[in-house]
Write an enzyme that holds these catalytic residues in place. Structure first.
Site, PDB file in Angstrom:
ATOM      1  CG  ASP A  14     -15.208 -11.305  -7.665  1.00  0.00           C
ATOM      2  OD1 ASP A  14     -16.424 -11.385  -7.797  1.00  0.00           O
ATOM      3  OD2 ASP A  14     -14.577 -10.257  -7.903  1.00  0.00           O
TER       4      ASP A  14
ATOM      5  CE1 TYR B 151      -9.909  -8.256 -14.185  1.00  0.00           C
ATOM      6  CE2 TYR B 151      -8.851 -10.203 -15.106  1.00  0.00           C
ATOM      7  CZ  TYR B 151      -8.768  -8.948 -14.526  1.00  0.00           C
ATOM      8  OH  TYR B 151      -7.531  -8.386 -14.288  1.00  0.00           O
TER       9      TYR B 151
ATOM     10  CG  PHE C  80      -4.553  -8.974 -10.640  1.00  0.00           C
ATOM     11  CD1 PHE C  80      -5.244  -7.779 -10.543  1.00  0.00           C
ATOM     12  CD2 PHE C  80      -4.120  -9.593  -9.459  1.00  0.00           C
ATOM     13  CE1 PHE C  80      -5.506  -7.189  -9.314  1.00  0.00           C
ATOM     14  CE2 PHE C  80      -4.379  -9.005  -8.217  1.00  0.00           C
ATOM     15  CZ  PHE C  80      -5.066  -7.801  -8.152  1.00  0.00           C
TER      16      PHE C  80
ATOM     17  CG  HIS D 199      -6.919  -3.313  -5.658  1.00  0.00           C
ATOM     18  ND1 HIS D 199      -7.167  -3.105  -7.006  1.00  0.00           N
ATOM     19  CD2 HIS D 199      -7.186  -4.612  -5.431  1.00  0.00           C
ATOM     20  CE1 HIS D 199      -7.575  -4.236  -7.552  1.00  0.00           C
ATOM     21  NE2 HIS D 199      -7.584  -5.173  -6.623  1.00  0.00           N
TER      22      HIS D 199
END
Length: 223
Positions: free
Chosen positions: A66, A68, A79, A188
């Site tokens: 989701d 920031y 990202f 991740h």
């Protein structure tokens, strides 16, 4: 419902915009805004990933979770953060892997729009978040929408490369027809897990190898 989104996506997803879950999303966001809740990203950037990477241009999908949730960071691309905002830790680790994989110098900016313009769909599974409350919109319907997006790409395109980083992204693998597409899995890039299989995955060189093998232009990963 008339949604302001890039035209090829509007045509591809038109059935989704009239589903009850999508109306629920719109109602939820209106209700929160009416109570003066701060929601990221700004309304004009909620569908930025789609606006920057039209459906017919999608070659690679990088799936985030989701947006920031801190001020000034979310820009509707997974990202990515706007110019002038320091790259967050996960993006710093992505840059480190790019450096060791293909020798790319570490960028000072975190804006990944250049990737998006080359066919890299930077898709978050959830498209909005309340300020300072991670995953606060995870259950308002966005997952239904982005699952439909992944299915549409899988059903209607061929040879797309999906980068699934971390357990959450890898749960989406079931939506992808791997007889038509490529799926690259890794840990991740978060500092909590990057040393458990993200560093050394060489996904960026592998993407370009696969694109070239399919007769497509490779991605210029430099920022």
């Amino acid at each position: 419902m008339d949604v302001k989104i890039e035209e090829s996506w509007k045509a591809t997803l038109k059935e989704e915009f009239n589903q009850s879950y999508f109306l629920q999303i719109a109602t939820h966001l209106k209700t929160e805004r009416a109570t003066k809740a701060i929601i990221y990203p700004p309304g004009s950037l909620i569908f930025n990933a789609f606006d920057k990477t039209p459906f017919d241009k999608v070659k690679v999908v990088i799936l985030g979770q989701d947006p920031y949730h801190n001020p000034g960071q979310a820009m509707g691309l997974s990202f990515s953060v706007p110019n002038g905002v320091p790259p967050p830790p996960s993006l710093v680790n992505i840059y480190k892997e790019l450096n060791t994989d293909i020798g790319m110098p570490i960028p000072k900016t975190g804006d990944l729009t250049k990737w998006a313009s080359q066919g890299v769909l930077l898709l978050n599974a959830v498209l909005t978040v309340r300020a300072n409350e991670p995953a606060s919109h995870a259950k308002i319907g966005w997952m239904d929408f982005t699952n439909a997006v992944i299915r549409k790409i899988s059903d209607e395109k061929e040879g797309v490369i999906f980068l699934l980083w971390g357990k959450f992204a890898q749960e989406k693998q079931a939506l992808i027809d791997e007889t038509k597409h490529h799926v690259l899995r890794a840990a991740h890039p978060s500092p909590l897990s990057a040393y458990s299989g993200f560093f050394g995955c060489k996904h960026f060189s592998r993407v370009n190898f696969l694109l070239s093998k399919q007769g497509q232009d490779p991605i210029d990963w430099s920022i």
